[in-house]
Design a protein around this motif. Structure first.
Motif, PDB file in Angstrom:
ATOM      1  N   MET A   1       0.848  -1.198   0.000  1.00 17.26           N
ATOM      2  CA  MET A   1       0.000   0.000   0.000  1.00 17.26           C
ATOM      3  C   MET A   1       0.882   1.245   0.000  1.00 17.26           C
ATOM      4  SD  MET A   1      -3.131   1.199   0.081  1.00 17.26           S
ATOM      5  CE  MET A   1      -4.140  -0.171   0.612  1.00 17.26           C
ATOM      6  N   THR A   2       0.600   2.166  -0.876  1.00 19.01           N
ATOM      7  CA  THR A   2       1.326   3.431  -0.948  1.00 19.01           C
ATOM      8  C   THR A   2       0.391   4.559  -0.572  1.00 19.01           C
ATOM      9  OG1 THR A   2       2.765   2.586  -2.694  1.00 19.01           O
ATOM     10  CG2 THR A   2       2.653   4.963  -2.441  1.00 19.01           C
ATOM     11  N   GLY A   3       0.891   5.496   0.235  1.00 18.26           N
ATOM     12  CA  GLY A   3       0.066   6.599   0.692  1.00 18.26           C
ATOM     13  C   GLY A   3       0.179   7.818  -0.199  1.00 18.26           C
TER      14      GLY A   3
ATOM     15  N   VAL B   1      -1.563   6.866   4.887  1.00 21.98           N
ATOM     16  CA  VAL B   1      -1.631   5.541   4.273  1.00 21.98           C
ATOM     17  C   VAL B   1      -2.706   4.723   4.967  1.00 21.98           C
ATOM     18  CG1 VAL B   1      -0.252   3.648   3.353  1.00 21.98           C
ATOM     19  CG2 VAL B   1       0.897   5.655   4.253  1.00 21.98           C
TER      20      VAL B   1
ATOM     21  N   ASP C   1       4.490   3.281   4.747  1.00 22.44           N
ATOM     22  CA  ASP C   1       3.904   2.250   3.895  1.00 22.44           C
ATOM     23  C   ASP C   1       4.086   0.859   4.511  1.00 22.44           C
ATOM     24  OD1 ASP C   1       3.310   4.296   2.114  1.00 22.44           O
ATOM     25  OD2 ASP C   1       4.933   3.808   0.718  1.00 22.44           O
ATOM     26  N   GLU C   2       5.242   0.633   5.103  1.00 19.88           N
ATOM     27  CA  GLU C   2       5.514  -0.671   5.716  1.00 19.88           C
ATOM     28  C   GLU C   2       4.610  -0.914   6.926  1.00 19.88           C
ATOM     29  OE1 GLU C   2       9.672  -0.592   6.546  1.00 19.88           O
ATOM     30  OE2 GLU C   2      10.250  -0.697   4.434  1.00 19.88           O
TER      31      GLU C   2
ATOM     32  N   ARG D   1       8.372   8.002   4.307  1.00 18.48           N
ATOM     33  CA  ARG D   1       7.177   7.538   3.596  1.00 18.48           C
ATOM     34  C   ARG D   1       7.209   6.011   3.400  1.00 18.48           C
ATOM     35  NH1 ARG D   1       8.617  12.130   0.552  1.00 18.48           N
ATOM     36  NH2 ARG D   1       9.108  10.923  -1.342  1.00 18.48           N
ATOM     37  N   GLU D   2       8.375   5.484   3.122  1.00 16.60           N
ATOM     38  CA  GLU D   2       8.497   4.029   2.968  1.00 16.60           C
ATOM     39  C   GLU D   2       8.179   3.315   4.277  1.00 16.60           C
ATOM     40  OE1 GLU D   2      12.257   2.876   1.384  1.00 16.60           O
ATOM     41  OE2 GLU D   2      11.850   3.692  -0.615  1.00 16.60           O
TER      42      GLU D   2
ATOM     43  N   TYR E   1       1.336  12.845   5.338  1.00 17.98           N
ATOM     44  CA  TYR E   1       1.380  11.636   4.515  1.00 17.98           C
ATOM     45  C   TYR E   1       0.462  10.599   5.146  1.00 17.98           C
ATOM     46  CZ  TYR E   1       3.295   7.824   1.709  1.00 17.98           C
ATOM     47  OH  TYR E   1       3.454   6.776   0.832  1.00 17.98           O
TER      48      TYR E   1
END
Length: 225
Positions: free
Chosen positions: A1-3, A21, A49-50, A45-46, A19
């Motif tokens: 999933m990317t926010g 998600v 997402d995690e 951001r990564e 940001y």
């Protein structure tokens, strides 16, 4: 999933980027992920997402948007100098806490809310546990302001991660936090330096990063997530 970045109005009326998600699968809870001094970078951001992949709805506020909209910095040279200026001179720390509280309030209606923070955000995570409302548990990575506030009492479970070889956070300060012996606080020390969680940094230490993340998820799951 990317926010994606969204605008959110904070308690002072300012509109900043956050940001956001959505969780994958069953929602475990909400999570406010608090940036390093370098902004809501690709790395931040990564990580958001995690955590979303682990079932958390994540908000990562761009805390310095009032002073420097869209700020994302590298780790050296003028970028580093600007990051330090923003964190230590231009942006009030209490405003960061207020922004995190706004994010907590946006998430708390549909489950427990957790806070995780790195570097600057690690300090914010500690104060989230001692001062803010609606936090289920918090995890703070190498926050330099924690030692001087070791006397503050966490209202919720909090774990803290420090590198034994962190040149910016001497072990004397970490030992001060350990000596406070708060029932709600657990301090972990890793054979690593500052920023050991980030694979963009020279002090990245994968075993420590993996273990700290595992402990963070265990904390969240033990407290309703």
């Amino acid at each position: 999933m990317t926010g994606a970045f969204e605008k959110m109005t904070m308690s002072d009326g300012a509109e900043i980027s956050v940001y956001h998600v959505q969780p994958e699968g069953a929602r475990r809870g909400g999570l406010v992920l608090v940036q390093e001094i370098f902004g809501v970078t690709e790395h931040i951001r990564e990580m958001a997402d995690e955590y979303a992949a682990d079932g958390y709805e994540v908000l990562a506020p761009a805390l310095f948007d009032r002073e420097h909209p869209g700020f994302e910095a590298g780790y050296t040279g003028p970028d580093f100098a600007r990051a330090v200026e923003l964190a230590r001179q231009l942006h009030p720390f209490d405003l960061s806490l207020a922004d995190v509280q706004t994010c907590i309030d946006a998430l708390k209606a549909i489950g427990p809310v957790f806070v995780v923070g790195y570097c600057y955000g690690g300090s914010v995570a500690w104060f989230s546990a001692t001062r803010l409302q609606g936090v289920a548990a918090a995890s703070g990575y190498y926050g330099s302001l924690i030692a001087d506030a070791a006397g503050e009492v966490p209202k919720v479970p909090v774990i803290l991660h420090f590198g034994r070889h962190d040149h910016g956070i001497p072990m004397e300060g970490v030992e001060k936090v350990i000596a406070a012996d708060h029932p709600n606080a657990t301090v972990y020390v890793y054979e690593a330096g500052h920023g050991f969680n980030s694979d963009r940094r020279t002090d990245f230490h994968e075993p420590s990063s993996d273990l700290a993340r595992e402990r963070t998820l265990e904390l969240f799951r033990a407290n309703g997530g």
